[in-house]
Design an enzyme around this catalytic site. Structure first.
Site, PDB file in Angstrom:
ATOM      1  N   ASP A 274       0.843  -1.207   0.000  1.00  0.00           N
ATOM      2  CA  ASP A 274       0.000   0.000   0.000  1.00  0.00           C
ATOM      3  C   ASP A 274       0.871   1.247   0.000  1.00  0.00           C
ATOM      4  O   ASP A 274       1.096   1.884   1.045  1.00  0.00           O
ATOM      5  CB  ASP A 274      -0.929  -0.013   1.237  1.00  0.00           C
ATOM      6  CG  ASP A 274      -1.914  -1.163   1.194  1.00  0.00           C
ATOM      7  OD1 ASP A 274      -2.270  -1.608   0.083  1.00  0.00           O
ATOM      8  OD2 ASP A 274      -2.336  -1.634   2.263  1.00  0.00           O
TER       9      ASP A 274
ATOM     10  N   GLN B  82      -7.139   0.034  12.159  1.00  0.00           N
ATOM     11  CA  GLN B  82      -7.551  -1.350  12.401  1.00  0.00           C
ATOM     12  C   GLN B  82      -8.094  -1.482  13.830  1.00  0.00           C
ATOM     13  O   GLN B  82      -7.575  -0.868  14.759  1.00  0.00           O
ATOM     14  CB  GLN B  82      -6.364  -2.308  12.219  1.00  0.00           C
ATOM     15  CG  GLN B  82      -5.792  -2.319  10.810  1.00  0.00           C
ATOM     16  CD  GLN B  82      -6.649  -3.128   9.835  1.00  0.00           C
ATOM     17  OE1 GLN B  82      -7.828  -3.385  10.072  1.00  0.00           O
ATOM     18  NE2 GLN B  82      -6.048  -3.504   8.719  1.00  0.00           N
TER      19      GLN B  82
ATOM     20  N   THR C 148     -21.314 -10.004 -13.372  1.00  0.00           N
ATOM     21  CA  THR C 148     -20.220  -9.019 -13.411  1.00  0.00           C
ATOM     22  C   THR C 148     -19.014  -9.516 -12.628  1.00  0.00           C
ATOM     23  O   THR C 148     -17.874  -9.391 -13.082  1.00  0.00           O
ATOM     24  CB  THR C 148     -20.725  -7.670 -12.843  1.00  0.00           C
ATOM     25  OG1 THR C 148     -21.814  -7.238 -13.671  1.00  0.00           O
ATOM     26  CG2 THR C 148     -19.642  -6.614 -12.838  1.00  0.00           C
TER      27      THR C 148
ATOM     28  N   HIS D 170     -17.517  -7.150  -5.586  1.00  0.00           N
ATOM     29  CA  HIS D 170     -18.852  -7.187  -4.987  1.00  0.00           C
ATOM     30  C   HIS D 170     -19.816  -6.540  -5.971  1.00  0.00           C
ATOM     31  O   HIS D 170     -19.889  -5.323  -6.068  1.00  0.00           O
ATOM     32  CB  HIS D 170     -18.830  -6.412  -3.651  1.00  0.00           C
ATOM     33  CG  HIS D 170     -20.119  -6.473  -2.898  1.00  0.00           C
ATOM     34  ND1 HIS D 170     -20.341  -5.774  -1.739  1.00  0.00           N
ATOM     35  CD2 HIS D 170     -21.263  -7.157  -3.122  1.00  0.00           C
ATOM     36  CE1 HIS D 170     -21.563  -6.024  -1.287  1.00  0.00           C
ATOM     37  NE2 HIS D 170     -22.137  -6.858  -2.115  1.00  0.00           N
ATOM     38  N   ASP D 171     -20.553  -7.381  -6.724  1.00  0.00           N
ATOM     39  CA  ASP D 171     -21.467  -6.852  -7.742  1.00  0.00           C
ATOM     40  C   ASP D 171     -22.438  -7.971  -8.080  1.00  0.00           C
ATOM     41  O   ASP D 171     -22.465  -8.995  -7.377  1.00  0.00           O
ATOM     42  CB  ASP D 171     -20.635  -6.405  -8.971  1.00  0.00           C
ATOM     43  CG  ASP D 171     -21.324  -5.292  -9.763  1.00  0.00           C
ATOM     44  OD1 ASP D 171     -22.521  -5.443 -10.072  1.00  0.00           O
ATOM     45  OD2 ASP D 171     -20.652  -4.287 -10.077  1.00  0.00           O
TER      46      ASP D 171
ATOM     47  N   PRO E  12     -23.804 -11.361  -9.864  1.00  0.00           N
ATOM     48  CA  PRO E  12     -22.996 -12.552 -10.149  1.00  0.00           C
ATOM     49  C   PRO E  12     -22.294 -12.517 -11.501  1.00  0.00           C
ATOM     50  O   PRO E  12     -21.100 -12.844 -11.600  1.00  0.00           O
ATOM     51  CB  PRO E  12     -24.022 -13.696 -10.078  1.00  0.00           C
ATOM     52  CG  PRO E  12     -25.055 -13.196  -9.114  1.00  0.00           C
ATOM     53  CD  PRO E  12     -25.151 -11.714  -9.340  1.00  0.00           C
TER      54      PRO E  12
ATOM     55  N   THR F 112     -11.506  -5.859   9.159  1.00  0.00           N
ATOM     56  CA  THR F 112     -10.808  -5.805  10.451  1.00  0.00           C
ATOM     57  C   THR F 112     -10.813  -4.394  11.042  1.00  0.00           C
ATOM     58  O   THR F 112     -10.442  -4.207  12.194  1.00  0.00           O
ATOM     59  CB  THR F 112      -9.353  -6.288  10.290  1.00  0.00           C
ATOM     60  OG1 THR F 112      -8.820  -5.769   9.078  1.00  0.00           O
ATOM     61  CG2 THR F 112      -9.279  -7.792  10.248  1.00  0.00           C
TER      62      THR F 112
ATOM     63  N   LYS G  42     -11.600  -7.098  -3.738  1.00  0.00           N
ATOM     64  CA  LYS G  42     -12.874  -7.318  -3.025  1.00  0.00           C
ATOM     65  C   LYS G  42     -14.083  -7.154  -3.947  1.00  0.00           C
ATOM     66  O   LYS G  42     -14.968  -6.332  -3.690  1.00  0.00           O
ATOM     67  CB  LYS G  42     -12.986  -6.347  -1.838  1.00  0.00           C
ATOM     68  CG  LYS G  42     -11.825  -6.433  -0.862  1.00  0.00           C
ATOM     69  CD  LYS G  42     -11.996  -5.456   0.301  1.00  0.00           C
ATOM     70  CE  LYS G  42     -10.887  -5.536   1.311  1.00  0.00           C
ATOM     71  NZ  LYS G  42      -9.581  -5.037   0.846  1.00  0.00           N
TER      72      LYS G  42
ATOM     73  N   LYS H 189       0.513  -8.333  -1.653  1.00  0.00           N
ATOM     74  CA  LYS H 189      -0.903  -8.039  -1.881  1.00  0.00           C
ATOM     75  C   LYS H 189      -1.012  -6.732  -2.649  1.00  0.00           C
ATOM     76  O   LYS H 189      -0.540  -5.691  -2.200  1.00  0.00           O
ATOM     77  CB  LYS H 189      -1.646  -7.922  -0.549  1.00  0.00           C
ATOM     78  CG  LYS H 189      -3.134  -7.669  -0.727  1.00  0.00           C
ATOM     79  CD  LYS H 189      -3.876  -7.697   0.598  1.00  0.00           C
ATOM     80  CE  LYS H 189      -3.881  -6.374   1.300  1.00  0.00           C
ATOM     81  NZ  LYS H 189      -4.715  -5.352   0.661  1.00  0.00           N
TER      82      LYS H 189
HETATM   83  O1  C5P Z   1      -1.445  -1.508   6.978  1.00  0.00           O
HETATM   84  P1  C5P Z   1      -2.238  -2.704   7.422  1.00  0.00           P
HETATM   85  O2  C5P Z   1      -1.372  -3.817   7.977  1.00  0.00           O
HETATM   86  O3  C5P Z   1      -3.390  -2.350   8.326  1.00  0.00           O
HETATM   87  O4  C5P Z   1      -2.853  -3.271   6.055  1.00  0.00           O
HETATM   88  C1  C5P Z   1      -3.850  -4.248   6.004  1.00  0.00           C
HETATM   89  C2  C5P Z   1      -4.222  -4.502   4.571  1.00  0.00           C
HETATM   90  O5  C5P Z   1      -5.210  -5.521   4.524  1.00  0.00           O
HETATM   91  C3  C5P Z   1      -4.811  -3.313   3.828  1.00  0.00           C
HETATM   92  O6  C5P Z   1      -4.306  -3.368   2.504  1.00  0.00           O
HETATM   93  C4  C5P Z   1      -6.298  -3.552   3.817  1.00  0.00           C
HETATM   94  O7  C5P Z   1      -6.919  -3.064   2.638  1.00  0.00           O
HETATM   95  C5  C5P Z   1      -6.381  -5.069   3.837  1.00  0.00           C
HETATM   96  N1  C5P Z   1      -7.575  -5.652   4.423  1.00  0.00           N
HETATM   97  C6  C5P Z   1      -7.971  -5.409   5.728  1.00  0.00           C
HETATM   98  N2  C5P Z   1      -9.115  -5.996   6.227  1.00  0.00           N
HETATM   99  C7  C5P Z   1      -9.826  -6.825   5.466  1.00  0.00           C
HETATM  100  C8  C5P Z   1      -9.434  -7.087   4.148  1.00  0.00           C
HETATM  101  C9  C5P Z   1      -8.281  -6.483   3.658  1.00  0.00           C
HETATM  102  O8  C5P Z   1      -7.282  -4.670   6.447  1.00  0.00           O
HETATM  103  N3  C5P Z   1     -10.872  -7.447   5.969  1.00  0.00           N
END
Ligand code: C5P
Length: 250
Positions: free
Chosen positions: A13, A207, A71, A66-67, A69, A145, A64, A35
């Site tokens: 990121d 988070q 699409t 989400h649309d 089926p 999360t 992620k 990722k």
């Molecule tokens: O920087 P951090 O460790 O919080 O990054 C977590 C990564 O996981 C981010 O890219 C976020 O988009 C992704 N993510 C998340 N929770 C989810 C799905 C994906 O934090 N349920």
């Protein structure tokens, strides 16, 4: 345990390709799986996926989906083919080379419902067969999360995870706080991807349902997604190696 390095997924990121490349080069062999999320994919699209594949990295595409089926099935088909068609990518020296490397894993949203998840799983099987490549793992996001956990959160996560499994998904994305319950209820082969990982004393940022690397592994997590604790560390390589050692120590 299997190779602890393979349990760590680095969330790439960062805003620019140059920063992404610096991180990949700095981390070298310490990190095997990256990722690609909204930030890099919106900015650079398939190029970033192909760049990582050209470095021999496994790519987890976290868009992620989400649309409806149809699409989502079409998007999944495109994702399966993303880095398979012959194309040029830059290697570390900036030279062009042609690569063939299917995605390792991708995300869809479980909230899209059973029909959408089934369509996604079927599309992945079909496209991978047509291309003659391994199918990426498909995991469904349950509850982010960054959502505060309540008494209902784990119930909702479990319900969505059960639907995901019944719909043919390989696993889910959930917090490490729910991982033990998911492992117990859904079996040893179900893939549990856990973001929200923070080394002891680390800044949680946005988070909410966070756990340390060691407790995520103890709880049965298959893969730990870590972004800021590594990317924003003074020395990202040391931060990544510390996490891998913590995983290995469980
Ligand atoms: O920087 P951090 O460790 O919080 O990054 C977590 C990564 O996981 C981010 O890219 C976020 O988009 C992704 N993510 C998340 N929770 C989810 C799905 C994906 O934090 N349920």
């Amino acid at each position: 345990m299997d190779d602890p390095k393979k349990r760590l997924i680095l969330a790439l990121d960062v805003p620019t390709f140059n920063e992404a490349r610096q991180i990949v080069e700095m981390l070298g062999d310490a990190v095997t799986t990256y990722k690609v999320g909204y930030q890099q994919f919106v900015a650079y699209g398939p190029f970033i996926v192909r760049y990582l594949a050209a470095q021999g990295k496994r790519v987890f595409l976290d868009l992620k989906f989400h649309d409806i089926p149809n699409t989502v099935a079409n998007a999944v088909s495109c994702a399966v083919g993303l880095s398979v068609a012959p194309h040029d990518a830059l290697d570390t020296k900036g030279e062009k080379k042609t690569i063939f490397a299917p995605l390792f894993m991708l995300t869809i949203h479980t909230q899209g419902g059973a029909e959408m998840m089934k369509a996604a799983a079927e599309a992945a099987h079909k496209r991978a067969k047509e291309l003659g490549v391994p199918r990426p793992l498909i995991v469904g996001v349950t509850v982010l999360t960054s959502d505060v956990g309540t008494d209902d959160t784990s119930k909702l996560v479990l319900e969505r995870a059960r639907f995901a499994k019944a719909s043919g998904l390989d696993g889910v994305v959930a917090s490490a706080q729910e991982a033990a319950m998911l492992r117990k209820e859904l079996g040893k082969d179900f893939v549990i991807v856990t973001p929200g990982i923070r080394p002891a004393g680390g800044d949680a940022g946005d988070q909410k349902r966070v756990e340390t690397p060691a407790s995520a592994i103890k709880n049965g997590s298959s893969f730990l997604v870590v972004g800021r604790p590594i990317v924003q560390a003074k020395d990202p390589k040391v931060a990544a190696e510390d996490i891998i050692n913590e995983i290995a120590g469980v």
